[in-house]
Design a protein around this motif. Structure first.
Motif, PDB file in Angstrom:
ATOM      1  N   SER A  66     -18.614  16.447  -5.711  1.00 31.82           N
ATOM      2  CA  SER A  66     -18.637  15.070  -5.217  1.00 31.82           C
ATOM      3  C   SER A  66     -17.489  14.255  -5.806  1.00 31.82           C
ATOM      4  CB  SER A  66     -19.981  14.414  -5.538  1.00 31.82           C
ATOM      5  OG  SER A  66     -21.027  15.204  -5.020  1.00 31.82           O
ATOM      6  N   THR A  67     -17.221  14.473  -7.077  1.00 28.82           N
ATOM      7  CA  THR A  67     -16.097  13.793  -7.731  1.00 28.82           C
ATOM      8  C   THR A  67     -14.792  14.140  -7.011  1.00 28.82           C
ATOM      9  OG1 THR A  67     -17.263  14.000  -9.828  1.00 28.82           O
ATOM     10  CG2 THR A  67     -14.916  13.528  -9.950  1.00 28.82           C
ATOM     11  N   THR A  68     -14.636  15.409  -6.695  1.00 23.73           N
ATOM     12  CA  THR A  68     -13.431  15.864  -6.005  1.00 23.73           C
ATOM     13  C   THR A  68     -13.356  15.275  -4.603  1.00 23.73           C
ATOM     14  OG1 THR A  68     -13.461  17.915  -7.265  1.00 23.73           O
ATOM     15  CG2 THR A  68     -12.167  17.923  -5.231  1.00 23.73           C
ATOM     16  N   ALA A  69     -14.496  15.296  -3.888  1.00 29.29           N
ATOM     17  CA  ALA A  69     -14.517  14.781  -2.509  1.00 29.29           C
ATOM     18  C   ALA A  69     -14.149  13.293  -2.490  1.00 29.29           C
ATOM     19  CB  ALA A  69     -15.887  15.013  -1.883  1.00 29.29           C
ATOM     20  N   VAL A  70     -14.713  12.527  -3.425  1.00 28.93           N
ATOM     21  CA  VAL A  70     -14.417  11.088  -3.490  1.00 28.93           C
ATOM     22  C   VAL A  70     -12.933  10.871  -3.763  1.00 28.93           C
ATOM     23  CG1 VAL A  70     -14.745   8.988  -4.867  1.00 28.93           C
ATOM     24  CG2 VAL A  70     -16.729  10.333  -4.168  1.00 28.93           C
ATOM     25  N   ASN A  71     -12.437  11.539  -4.777  1.00 26.92           N
ATOM     26  CA  ASN A  71     -11.052  11.290  -5.186  1.00 26.92           C
ATOM     27  C   ASN A  71     -10.029  11.844  -4.201  1.00 26.92           C
ATOM     28  OD1 ASN A  71     -10.833   9.931  -7.982  1.00 26.92           O
ATOM     29  ND2 ASN A  71     -12.590  11.292  -8.120  1.00 26.92           N
ATOM     30  N   LEU A  72     -10.325  12.991  -3.626  1.00 33.28           N
ATOM     31  CA  LEU A  72      -9.406  13.542  -2.624  1.00 33.28           C
ATOM     32  C   LEU A  72      -9.337  12.612  -1.417  1.00 33.28           C
ATOM     33  CD1 LEU A  72      -7.605  15.689  -1.316  1.00 33.28           C
ATOM     34  CD2 LEU A  72      -9.688  16.846  -0.542  1.00 33.28           C
ATOM     35  N   SER A  73     -10.500  12.179  -0.944  1.00 37.91           N
ATOM     36  CA  SER A  73     -10.492  11.303   0.234  1.00 37.91           C
ATOM     37  C   SER A  73      -9.793   9.989  -0.105  1.00 37.91           C
ATOM     38  CB  SER A  73     -11.903  11.072   0.769  1.00 37.91           C
ATOM     39  OG  SER A  73     -12.733  10.511  -0.216  1.00 37.91           O
ATOM     40  N   TYR A  74      -9.976   9.533  -1.333  1.00 40.09           N
ATOM     41  CA  TYR A  74      -9.308   8.291  -1.751  1.00 40.09           C
ATOM     42  C   TYR A  74      -7.787   8.426  -1.732  1.00 40.09           C
ATOM     43  CZ  TYR A  74      -7.648   4.509  -4.702  1.00 40.09           C
ATOM     44  OH  TYR A  74      -6.944   3.430  -5.189  1.00 40.09           O
ATOM     45  N   VAL A  75      -7.257   9.501  -2.326  1.00 41.96           N
ATOM     46  CA  VAL A  75      -5.790   9.618  -2.359  1.00 41.96           C
ATOM     47  C   VAL A  75      -5.204   9.857  -0.961  1.00 41.96           C
ATOM     48  CG1 VAL A  75      -5.518  10.276  -4.781  1.00 41.96           C
ATOM     49  CG2 VAL A  75      -5.800  12.074  -3.075  1.00 41.96           C
ATOM     50  N   LEU A  76      -5.994  10.509  -0.112  1.00 44.57           N
ATOM     51  CA  LEU A  76      -5.521  10.689   1.273  1.00 44.57           C
ATOM     52  C   LEU A  76      -5.444   9.327   1.971  1.00 44.57           C
ATOM     53  CD1 LEU A  76      -7.520  13.896   2.310  1.00 44.57           C
ATOM     54  CD2 LEU A  76      -5.020  13.702   2.238  1.00 44.57           C
ATOM     55  N   ALA A  77      -6.430   8.493   1.728  1.00 47.09           N
ATOM     56  CA  ALA A  77      -6.438   7.155   2.330  1.00 47.09           C
ATOM     57  C   ALA A  77      -5.358   6.278   1.707  1.00 47.09           C
ATOM     58  CB  ALA A  77      -7.810   6.512   2.173  1.00 47.09           C
ATOM     59  N   GLU A  78      -5.195   6.428   0.423  1.00 47.63           N
ATOM     60  CA  GLU A  78      -4.206   5.623  -0.305  1.00 47.63           C
ATOM     61  C   GLU A  78      -2.795   5.839   0.255  1.00 47.63           C
ATOM     62  OE1 GLU A  78      -3.604   5.037  -5.084  1.00 47.63           O
ATOM     63  OE2 GLU A  78      -3.314   6.986  -4.196  1.00 47.63           O
ATOM     64  N   SER A  79      -2.567   7.045   0.778  1.00 52.89           N
ATOM     65  CA  SER A  79      -1.230   7.297   1.315  1.00 52.89           C
ATOM     66  C   SER A  79      -1.124   6.913   2.790  1.00 52.89           C
ATOM     67  CB  SER A  79      -0.812   8.749   1.081  1.00 52.89           C
ATOM     68  OG  SER A  79      -1.693   9.611   1.731  1.00 52.89           O
ATOM     69  N   GLY A  80      -2.083   6.140   3.267  1.00 55.65           N
ATOM     70  CA  GLY A  80      -1.948   5.546   4.592  1.00 55.65           C
ATOM     71  C   GLY A  80      -2.738   6.217   5.698  1.00 55.65           C
ATOM     72  N   ASN A  81      -3.426   7.315   5.375  1.00 51.49           N
ATOM     73  CA  ASN A  81      -4.227   7.986   6.400  1.00 51.49           C
ATOM     74  C   ASN A  81      -5.557   7.268   6.586  1.00 51.49           C
ATOM     75  OD1 ASN A  81      -2.574  10.539   6.744  1.00 51.49           O
ATOM     76  ND2 ASN A  81      -2.985  10.609   4.543  1.00 51.49           N
ATOM     77  N   LYS A  82      -6.070   7.393   7.800  1.00 52.90           N
ATOM     78  CA  LYS A  82      -7.416   6.875   8.039  1.00 52.90           C
ATOM     79  C   LYS A  82      -8.381   8.025   7.707  1.00 52.90           C
ATOM     80  CE  LYS A  82     -10.130   4.323  11.409  1.00 52.90           C
ATOM     81  NZ  LYS A  82     -10.305   3.966  12.809  1.00 52.90           N
ATOM     82  N   VAL A  83      -9.203   7.797   6.703  1.00 55.12           N
ATOM     83  CA  VAL A  83      -9.988   8.908   6.145  1.00 55.12           C
ATOM     84  C   VAL A  83     -11.489   8.603   6.166  1.00 55.12           C
ATOM     85  CG1 VAL A  83     -10.327  10.361   4.101  1.00 55.12           C
ATOM     86  CG2 VAL A  83      -8.052   9.467   4.616  1.00 55.12           C
ATOM     87  N   LEU A  84     -12.235   9.629   6.526  1.00 55.84           N
ATOM     88  CA  LEU A  84     -13.697   9.515   6.514  1.00 55.84           C
ATOM     89  C   LEU A  84     -14.257  10.475   5.464  1.00 55.84           C
ATOM     90  CD1 LEU A  84     -16.401   8.558   7.734  1.00 55.84           C
ATOM     91  CD2 LEU A  84     -16.197  10.399   9.416  1.00 55.84           C
ATOM     92  N   LEU A  85     -15.011   9.930   4.528  1.00 51.96           N
ATOM     93  CA  LEU A  85     -15.725  10.742   3.540  1.00 51.96           C
ATOM     94  C   LEU A  85     -17.193  10.775   3.944  1.00 51.96           C
ATOM     95  CD1 LEU A  85     -16.152  12.150   0.747  1.00 51.96           C
ATOM     96  CD2 LEU A  85     -16.356   9.856  -0.233  1.00 51.96           C
ATOM     97  N   ILE A  86     -17.740  11.985   4.043  1.00 51.96           N
ATOM     98  CA  ILE A  86     -19.149  12.123   4.440  1.00 51.96           C
ATOM     99  C   ILE A  86     -19.935  12.774   3.308  1.00 51.96           C
ATOM    100  CG2 ILE A  86     -20.729  13.310   6.028  1.00 51.96           C
ATOM    101  CD1 ILE A  86     -18.506  13.268   8.147  1.00 51.96           C
ATOM    102  N   ASP A  87     -21.079  12.230   2.964  1.00 48.93           N
ATOM    103  CA  ASP A  87     -21.967  12.910   2.033  1.00 48.93           C
ATOM    104  C   ASP A  87     -22.788  13.922   2.828  1.00 48.93           C
ATOM    105  OD1 ASP A  87     -23.582  13.868   0.076  1.00 48.93           O
ATOM    106  OD2 ASP A  87     -23.967  11.913  -0.849  1.00 48.93           O
ATOM    107  N   GLY A  88     -22.368  15.167   2.744  1.00 44.92           N
ATOM    108  CA  GLY A  88     -23.056  16.246   3.459  1.00 44.92           C
ATOM    109  C   GLY A  88     -24.037  16.974   2.560  1.00 44.92           C
ATOM    110  N   ASP A  89     -24.264  16.424   1.375  1.00 45.70           N
ATOM    111  CA  ASP A  89     -25.306  16.993   0.509  1.00 45.70           C
ATOM    112  C   ASP A  89     -26.588  16.249   0.831  1.00 45.70           C
ATOM    113  OD1 ASP A  89     -27.005  17.923  -1.444  1.00 45.70           O
ATOM    114  OD2 ASP A  89     -25.467  17.993  -3.004  1.00 45.70           O
ATOM    115  N   LEU A  90     -27.323  16.783   1.782  1.00 46.26           N
ATOM    116  CA  LEU A  90     -28.521  16.105   2.274  1.00 46.26           C
ATOM    117  C   LEU A  90     -29.760  16.495   1.472  1.00 46.26           C
ATOM    118  CD1 LEU A  90     -27.836  16.375   6.148  1.00 46.26           C
ATOM    119  CD2 LEU A  90     -27.095  14.602   4.522  1.00 46.26           C
ATOM    120  N   ARG A  91     -29.523  17.107   0.302  1.00 47.88           N
ATOM    121  CA  ARG A  91     -30.623  17.470  -0.600  1.00 47.88           C
ATOM    122  C   ARG A  91     -30.587  16.617  -1.856  1.00 47.88           C
ATOM    123  NH1 ARG A  91     -32.560  22.771   1.123  1.00 47.88           N
ATOM    124  NH2 ARG A  91     -31.189  23.443   2.812  1.00 47.88           N
TER     125      ARG A  91
END
Ligand SMILES: Nc1ncnc2c1ncn2[C@@H]1O[C@H](COP(=O)(O)OP(=O)(O)OP(=O)(O)O)[C@@H](O)[C@H]1O
Ligand SMILES: [Mg+2]
Length: 246
Positions: A66-91
């Motif tokens: 989750s830490t990786t997913a949050v930070n990866l999606s953040y840096v992708l967005a930070e560089s100007g991309n439109k990014v969607l982060l989904i919590d797919g851990d439904l447990r």
């Protein structure tokens, strides 16, 4: 991540579990290492995919998915991309808590066919970073993640976003990550130094291979230095490379 990058490490995100500290921590954690991860993705993602859908998984619980997913999606967005982060851990979802947002509505609402406007999920951190939390927990996460409705949802989102990053449960514990993998461009596997067991990692790669999952690379989480004890996992990188190239 990527196999040739021995320097990838991840800064702890542990204290960022409240809205108050979130932004500061995000700035702190979005270090060069996540930018390196972003850059390495450029090499491992297949060409010509308009919106890569990247699953983040690992062998066991607590390795830093989750830490990786949050930070990866953040840096992708930070560089100007439109990014969607989904919590797919439904447990055991954690994105809402980490981000200090409401857990509902969320992914399960979309999967149950409810009408929810995507703009509702725009983060207050970056205007081009959207975060969909888990929503109410369902009794059948694996079926939902592998469902036709999920495919339709991701197809629709892929038209609106430049990247989709999905935080997933561990491969060795439940089949959820494998169930959704057919709708992803590929998966990133998180390995936590000094924590991930080799046997479990081996099992994880075997499972990914059996399900024909395209592994985009590995994130070495918690590495204290470029060298560190990376060496003891080296064999398993080779293992992954073997599986990824056959
Ligand atoms: N490199 C690190 N150093 C120290 N703490 C870390 C590091 N990476 C993650 N953590 C902390 O470890 C815990 C687990 O991290 P995280 O929630 O990202 O893992 P996870 O793989 O998503 O876990 P789960 O399998 O339960 O979903 C969190 O409290 C997180 O803040
Ligand atoms: Mg998690």
């Amino acid at each position: 991540m990527a196999k040739d990058n021995k320097n990838t490490k991840v800064t702890p995100f542990a204290s960022a579990e409240s809205k108050k500290t979130l932004h500061k921590n995000l700035e702190f954690t979005a270090t060069e290492q996540y930018k390196l991860l972003r850059a390495n993705l450029g090499f491992t993602l297949p060409e010509g995919v308009k919106c890569p859908i990247i699953g983040v998984t690992s062998s066991m619980r607590g390795e830093g998915k989750s830490t990786t997913a949050v930070n990866l999606s953040y840096v992708l967005a930070e560089s100007g991309n439109k990014v969607l982060l989904i919590d797919g851990d439904l447990r055991i979802p954690s994105i809402a808590k980490k981000m200090g947002i409401e857990a509902t509505p969320g992914m399960t609402d979309f999967l149950m066919g409810k009408e929810v406007a995507i703009d509702k999920f725009k983060s207050d951190v970056l205007e081009n970073w959207f975060i969909i939390p888990s929503g109410d927990l369902p009794p059948n996460p694996s079926e939902l993640l592998g469902s036709h409705r999920m495919e339709t949802f991701l197809d629709a989102m892929a038209k609106k976003f430049d990247y989709i990053v999905i935080d997933l449960p561990p491969v060795n514990i439940v089949s959820d990550a494998l169930a959704i993998s057919k709708y992803t461009t590929g998966m990133i596997t998180v390995i936590r130094e000094g924590y991930t067991e080799k046997k479990e990692l081996e099992k994880c790669f075997r499972q990914l291979k059996l399900s024909n999952v395209h592994v985009l690379g590995c994130v070495m989480n918690g590495s204290k230095s470029g060298k560190g004890s990376y060496g003891k996992y080296k064999r398993y990188y080779k293992y992954y490379r073997y599986y990824s190239s056959h």
